[in-house]
Design a protein around this motif. Structure first.
Motif, PDB file in Angstrom:
ATOM      1  N   VAL A 315       0.875  -1.168   0.000  1.00 52.49           N
ATOM      2  CA  VAL A 315       0.000   0.000   0.000  1.00 52.49           C
ATOM      3  C   VAL A 315       0.912   1.218   0.000  1.00 52.49           C
ATOM      4  O   VAL A 315       1.722   1.391   0.906  1.00 52.49           O
ATOM      5  CB  VAL A 315      -0.924   0.029   1.231  1.00 52.49           C
ATOM      6  CG1 VAL A 315      -1.823   1.255   1.191  1.00 52.49           C
ATOM      7  CG2 VAL A 315      -1.758  -1.244   1.310  1.00 52.49           C
ATOM      8  N   SER A 316       0.794   2.050  -1.012  1.00 54.99           N
ATOM      9  CA  SER A 316       1.738   3.161  -1.178  1.00 54.99           C
ATOM     10  C   SER A 316       1.505   4.282  -0.165  1.00 54.99           C
ATOM     11  O   SER A 316       0.412   4.415   0.392  1.00 54.99           O
ATOM     12  CB  SER A 316       1.630   3.734  -2.594  1.00 54.99           C
ATOM     13  OG  SER A 316       0.392   4.404  -2.770  1.00 54.99           O
ATOM     14  N   ARG A 318       1.267   7.380  -0.875  1.00 55.17           N
ATOM     15  CA  ARG A 318       0.254   8.269  -1.439  1.00 55.17           C
ATOM     16  C   ARG A 318      -1.160   7.778  -1.112  1.00 55.17           C
ATOM     17  O   ARG A 318      -2.021   8.563  -0.711  1.00 55.17           O
ATOM     18  CB  ARG A 318       0.441   8.359  -2.954  1.00 55.17           C
ATOM     19  CG  ARG A 318      -0.562   9.261  -3.657  1.00 55.17           C
ATOM     20  CD  ARG A 318      -0.369   9.211  -5.169  1.00 55.17           C
ATOM     21  NE  ARG A 318      -1.336  10.071  -5.854  1.00 55.17           N
ATOM     22  CZ  ARG A 318      -1.168  11.356  -6.057  1.00 55.17           C
ATOM     23  NH1 ARG A 318      -0.064  11.948  -5.644  1.00 55.17           N
ATOM     24  NH2 ARG A 318      -2.081  12.067  -6.679  1.00 55.17           N
ATOM     25  N   THR A 319      -1.378   6.476  -1.261  1.00 56.35           N
ATOM     26  CA  THR A 319      -2.699   5.904  -0.993  1.00 56.35           C
ATOM     27  C   THR A 319      -3.090   6.075   0.468  1.00 56.35           C
ATOM     28  O   THR A 319      -4.220   6.470   0.787  1.00 56.35           O
ATOM     29  CB  THR A 319      -2.725   4.407  -1.360  1.00 56.35           C
ATOM     30  OG1 THR A 319      -2.434   4.267  -2.762  1.00 56.35           O
ATOM     31  CG2 THR A 319      -4.085   3.795  -1.064  1.00 56.35           C
ATOM     32  N   LEU A 322      -3.918   9.781   1.232  1.00 60.02           N
ATOM     33  CA  LEU A 322      -5.198  10.207   0.663  1.00 60.02           C
ATOM     34  C   LEU A 322      -6.387   9.600   1.418  1.00 60.02           C
ATOM     35  O   LEU A 322      -7.390  10.285   1.668  1.00 60.02           O
ATOM     36  CB  LEU A 322      -5.271   9.834  -0.815  1.00 60.02           C
ATOM     37  CG  LEU A 322      -4.368  10.653  -1.754  1.00 60.02           C
ATOM     38  CD1 LEU A 322      -4.453  10.128  -3.179  1.00 60.02           C
ATOM     39  CD2 LEU A 322      -4.729  12.135  -1.696  1.00 60.02           C
ATOM     40  N   VAL A 323      -6.283   8.321   1.786  1.00 60.10           N
ATOM     41  CA  VAL A 323      -7.351   7.683   2.563  1.00 60.10           C
ATOM     42  C   VAL A 323      -7.465   8.339   3.933  1.00 60.10           C
ATOM     43  O   VAL A 323      -8.575   8.604   4.425  1.00 60.10           O
ATOM     44  CB  VAL A 323      -7.096   6.162   2.704  1.00 60.10           C
ATOM     45  CG1 VAL A 323      -8.079   5.547   3.698  1.00 60.10           C
ATOM     46  CG2 VAL A 323      -7.228   5.477   1.345  1.00 60.10           C
TER      47      VAL A 323
END
Length: 438
Positions: A315-316, A318-319, A322-323
């Motif tokens: 899971v990056s 960035r992800t 954002l979440v």
């Protein structure tokens, strides 16, 4: 040709990291505690502030240092006394609480309630929160520059406004600090400092400092330790000066009846308006906005780094960011009162065991058995959980009979008992292993 492989000079890096750490730790919630403490303690504000400093700034500073001081030099080195998997679960829960569930949504809601709502009453909470978290996302999605952005740009602005407010309060004081109601100043300071719960974020916020040190070219453990320790000292010093100044501002109102009966947030607003006149509300809004924005960016970055690493990059960063920000936006629309009501009992259950883990991480070189600190932390967590449940009306009255409960330190004796049990268990286990070897 310039050698870019060489690490940058330590001095400027430590200063930048220290300013970034200060801004990340200095949330708007912390603005309201020192002035109220100063008003409560009056002419004894220095004694009250000493207690506040120890239990707030001092504890947070120890928590930060414990991460690089333990044998592993990582966050896991603090929590692994609970066990490898329970330790990671514990950190994950703390980060979720500090992140999208409570603290990040609270940054937006606090800015709105204490600043924007008064200046722009026609702007709804959801619209402001959307803009607030868009800015957070843009800055937090540049992980290599988070420390630089906060340390070099946002923090100086925050400090400038704070310095103006405090200097005006010293040069042209509202009044003279006078003796106040019958209370113990040092005890009052300790209680207020403990209620900020700043120590709970100290362990996790160190993640961005370690990552920043490595990005600057310092990967050797002792070098990282020196950089983090230097940044820790700078942040603690700045926090002490700002909180001390705010405590004095509160103490200067003790002789003025116009400030009687004001709660924490209204007191700070009233002080700012008195000192800065018509610009008071705007100045306070700027302070709160900067304090909350820097905290939101820092915490979002910490959570992104930790969970991206925990999943080995599946899971990056960035992800995760954002979440986190998306959920924080949703939670922020509950409003400040509901967020605070949700935060208090949950954080109160997890704060004491984390303090115990920090203490044993600092003693890691001398107390090598994980059972001593681990059993102490589990014992304290059980005690804290019973205390929270008692607050909801369950019949656990005996919790209030524990020593130091009035200081909100009822977990201290259970921690000592748990550590002794851990020591005995560890010694017994070691003796059994020796007998088997024979």
């Amino acid at each position: 040709m310039k050698d870019n492989s060489k690490p940058k000079a330590k001095g400027p890096i430590i200063i930048t990291m220290g300013l970034a750490l200060f801004a990340t730790q200095f949330g708007a919630g912390n603005l309201i505690f020192p002035p109220f403490l100063g008003r409560e303690t009056g002419s004894n504000w220095l004694i009250g502030f000493a207690g506040f400093f120890i239990m707030d700034v001092g504890l947070a500073a120890l928590a930060i240092y414990s991460v690089v001081a333990n044998r592993k030099g990582t966050v896991d080195g603090v929590t692994n006394k609970l066990g490898a998997i329970p330790g990671k679960v514990f950190v994950s829960i703390i980060l979720l609480l500090l992140g999208p569930i409570i603290c990040i949504p609270r940054t937006s809601a606090t800015t709105y309630e204490m600043g924007i709502k008064g200046l722009l009453p026609g702007v709804p909470l959801w619209a402001f929160s959307l803009l607030f978290f868009i800015v957070t996302a843009v800055l937090a999605l540049n992980p290599s520059g988070v420390v630089d952005i906060i340390g070099k740009f946002l923090t100086p602005l925050l400090l400038l406004v704070m310095i103006v407010l405090i200097v005006l309060g010293i040069v042209n004081p509202i009044g003279a600090p006078i003796a106040t109601k019958d209370l113990v100043p040092f005890q009052t300071g300790i209680t207020n400092g403990y209620q900020t719960l700043d120590g709970i974020g100290g362990v996790t916020v160190t993640i961005i400092l370690i990552i920043a040190a490595k990005k600057y070219g310092y990967t050797e453990r002792n070098e990282v330790k020196k950089l983090v320790a230097g940044a820790d000292i700078i942040s603690a010093t700045l926090l002490g000066l700002v909180y001390g100044g705010l405590s004095y501002l509160g103490a200067s109102t003790a002789s003025d009846s116009h400030f009687d009966g004001l709660a924490q947030a209204p007191l700070l607003i009233a002080i700012t308006n008195r000192l800065l006149g018509g610009w008071g509300v705007i100045a306070l809004a700027i302070i709160i906005l900067l304090a909350c924005l820097t905290t939101s960016i820092g915490l979002s970055s910490v959570i992104g780094d930790y969970f991206a690493g925990l999943t080995n990059g599946k899971v990056s960063y960035r992800t995760v960011v954002l979440v986190t920000i998306g959920f924080s936006f949703f939670m922020s629309n509950l409003g400040l009162d509901k967020i605070i009501a949700l935060a208090a009992p949950i954080l109160s259950a997890f704060y004491p065991p984390l303090i115990v883990l920090v203490i044993f991480a600092l003693l890691d070189k001398w107390i090598t058995s994980k059972y001593v600190g681990g059993i102490a932390a589990y014992t304290v967590f059980f005690t804290s959980l019973l205390s929270v449940l008692h607050g909801f009306g369950l019949p656990f009255d005996f919790i209030k009979l524990l020593p130091f409960t009035k200081l909100e330190l009822g977990w201290v004796v259970p921690a000592i008992v748990g550590a002794l049990i851990g020591f005995i268990y560890s010694a017994t286990r070691r003796n059994k292993l020796n007998l088997l070897e024979v």
